[in-house]
Design an enzyme around this catalytic site. Structure first.
Site, PDB file in Angstrom:
ATOM      1  N   HIS A 152       6.336  -6.450  13.935  1.00 52.52           N
ATOM      2  CA  HIS A 152       6.760  -5.655  12.484  1.00 52.52           C
ATOM      3  C   HIS A 152       5.546  -4.831  12.258  1.00 52.52           C
ATOM      4  O   HIS A 152       4.553  -5.232  12.107  1.00 52.52           O
ATOM      5  CB  HIS A 152       7.243  -6.827  11.320  1.00 52.52           C
ATOM      6  CG  HIS A 152       7.513  -5.863  10.135  1.00 52.52           C
ATOM      7  ND1 HIS A 152       8.539  -4.998  10.078  1.00 52.52           N
ATOM      8  CD2 HIS A 152       6.820  -6.086   8.907  1.00 52.52           C
ATOM      9  CE1 HIS A 152       8.717  -4.361   9.143  1.00 52.52           C
ATOM     10  NE2 HIS A 152       7.704  -4.980   8.029  1.00 52.52           N
ATOM     11  N   ASN A 180       6.774   1.963   7.678  1.00 50.25           N
ATOM     12  CA  ASN A 180       7.554   0.577   7.577  1.00 50.25           C
ATOM     13  C   ASN A 180       8.862   0.845   7.309  1.00 50.25           C
ATOM     14  O   ASN A 180       9.364   1.138   6.006  1.00 50.25           O
ATOM     15  CB  ASN A 180       6.885  -0.329   6.454  1.00 50.25           C
ATOM     16  CG  ASN A 180       7.499  -1.833   6.553  1.00 50.25           C
ATOM     17  OD1 ASN A 180       8.597  -2.065   7.122  1.00 50.25           O
ATOM     18  ND2 ASN A 180       6.980  -2.636   5.462  1.00 50.25           N
ATOM     19  N   CYS A 193      12.666  -7.271   6.129  1.00 50.34           N
ATOM     20  CA  CYS A 193      12.100  -6.747   7.160  1.00 50.34           C
ATOM     21  C   CYS A 193      12.501  -7.516   8.332  1.00 50.34           C
ATOM     22  O   CYS A 193      12.234  -7.022   9.541  1.00 50.34           O
ATOM     23  CB  CYS A 193      10.592  -6.419   6.954  1.00 50.34           C
ATOM     24  SG  CYS A 193      10.017  -5.618   5.599  1.00 50.34           S
TER      25      CYS A 193
END
Length: 376
Positions: free
Chosen positions: A249, A279, A111
């Site tokens: 994030h 996500n 990520c």
């Protein structure tokens, strides 16, 4: 001193939307359960390869900066769901763009991949290695999803975003950064089935089992992103009050709220996209940044804080001083080809391939391999 100014930005989101109600057609869940635990309402499923998402995002970012592909010195392709591993996918994007003068490399820190790529681009520019760098954050993670695992299949989606970094004499771009990895906790988020450990071991490519320790990931994410945010503010000699916008994030709304609290930021400073995209791993932070720009949330000369966290367990925080421009110089007409299926139809097709009723002898070997707990 040389600086790496962020001068161009662009995103590409596949049009097919997978809602919580869609997920409830094959998982023991409902919209209220998912929203309460994650803050997510929907996510995107791509009908094209990650390279195509990247190409459109890149063309939009280049047009935004008014940079010709021939002037690119480097392409950094951040992802954990590469179309190919050999050759690297970055070279595929280079060829697709026609950026013949550029070097190209892949980065996988899950990520945080785009953010690690942003640090790399900044270092290249400040050291004189490059003047114009294109950084991509992209995921086609639906292809590798364990769709029958409710703990993970409700969380992730597909998408891409790109940014152009250029050499500048002005103090803008990344002015403070923190990169770190909790490697002793790497087993808390693992995708079994991807990588050489599984090759030629009876595992069918794309058939995955996910290890996901949500409680441990939550604790590490909050501590890591919160403390890294405080660290970069101290590096830059500023306080959270000086920060105009926090673009974290978007792993989970609860995590975002806890990170903001730990960093001392009020939620009205925090930009959210978790509800509409879920996500997207490496694409999440850059897509959120592009959305923030499009919605007028980034001001000229403003400070933007970008904390992130991913498998590894990697973490990062970047403090970015924005330049004078917050609107594109030009736009690109690059578009994805039409999509003739719904997101649910595409997911159902992926599930059918991996269904026990459709398994080949090799796929049955997969199940035994995963059940044995390999690798340790």
């Amino acid at each position: 001193m040389k600086y790496a100014a962020l001068t161009g930005w662009g995103k590409c989101l596949p049009p097919a939307v997978l809602t919580n109600d869609d997920l409830a057609t094959f998982l023991p869940t409902d919209d209220a359960w998912i929203v309460q635990r994650t803050g997510m309402k929907e996510r995107r499923i791509s009908h094209v390869a990650g390279l195509e998402l990247s190409y459109v995002a890149a063309q939009r970012a280049l047009a935004c900066a008014s940079v010709e592909v021939g002037d690119l010195d480097f392409i950094i392709y951040g992802s954990c769901s590469f179309d190919e591993h050999v050759p690297n996918t970055a070279s595929g994007l280079q060829a697709r763009l026609g950026a013949h003068n550029a070097a190209a490399m892949d980065v996988n820190t899950a990520c945080t991949s785009f953010l690690y790529g942003m640090s790399t681009a900044t270092a290249f520019i400040q050291s004189g290695v490059a003047k114009n760098v294109l950084v991509i954050g992209v995921e086609h993670i639906s292809k590798f999803m364990d769709w029958q695992n409710r703990n993970v299949s409700v969380l992730f989606g597909d998408g891409a975003a790109a940014a152009v970094f250029q050499v500048s004499d002005k103090p803008e771009g990344v002015i403070a950064q923190k990169l770190q990895c909790y490697a002793d906790s790497r087993q808390t988020l693992r995708v079994r089935g991807k990588g050489a450990l599984y090759s030629n071991a009876g595992v069918h490519y794309g058939d995955t089992r996910w290890d996901f320790d949500g409680q441990e990931i939550f604790k590490k994410a909050v501590t890591g992103m919160g403390d890294a945010s405080v660290a970069v503010l101290e590096q830059a000699g500023v306080s959270i009050d000086d920060v105009d916008l926090v673009v974290p994030h978007q792993a989970n709304l609860r995590i975002i709220e806890a990170v903001a609290k730990r960093a001392g930021a009020s939620m009205d400073k925090v930009f959210l996209t978790v509800h509409k995209y879920g996500n997207m791993s490496a694409a999440t932070a850059p897509v959120a940044l592009v959305d923030a720009l499009e919605e007028g949330r980034v001001r000229p000369g403003g400070l933007v804080l970008i904390p992130a966290f991913g498998a590894g367990l990697t973490l990062s925080a970047h403090l970015v001083r924005w330049g004078d421009r917050v609107t594109p110089i030009a736009t690109s007409d690059a578009e994805l080809p039409p999509c003739d299926k719904t997101a649910l139809e595409m997911v159902q097709e992926l599930m059918a391939i991996k269904s026990p009723h459709e398994r080949s002898e090799v796929s049955l070997m997969n199940a035994k391999f995963f059940e044995a707990g390999n690798p340790t």
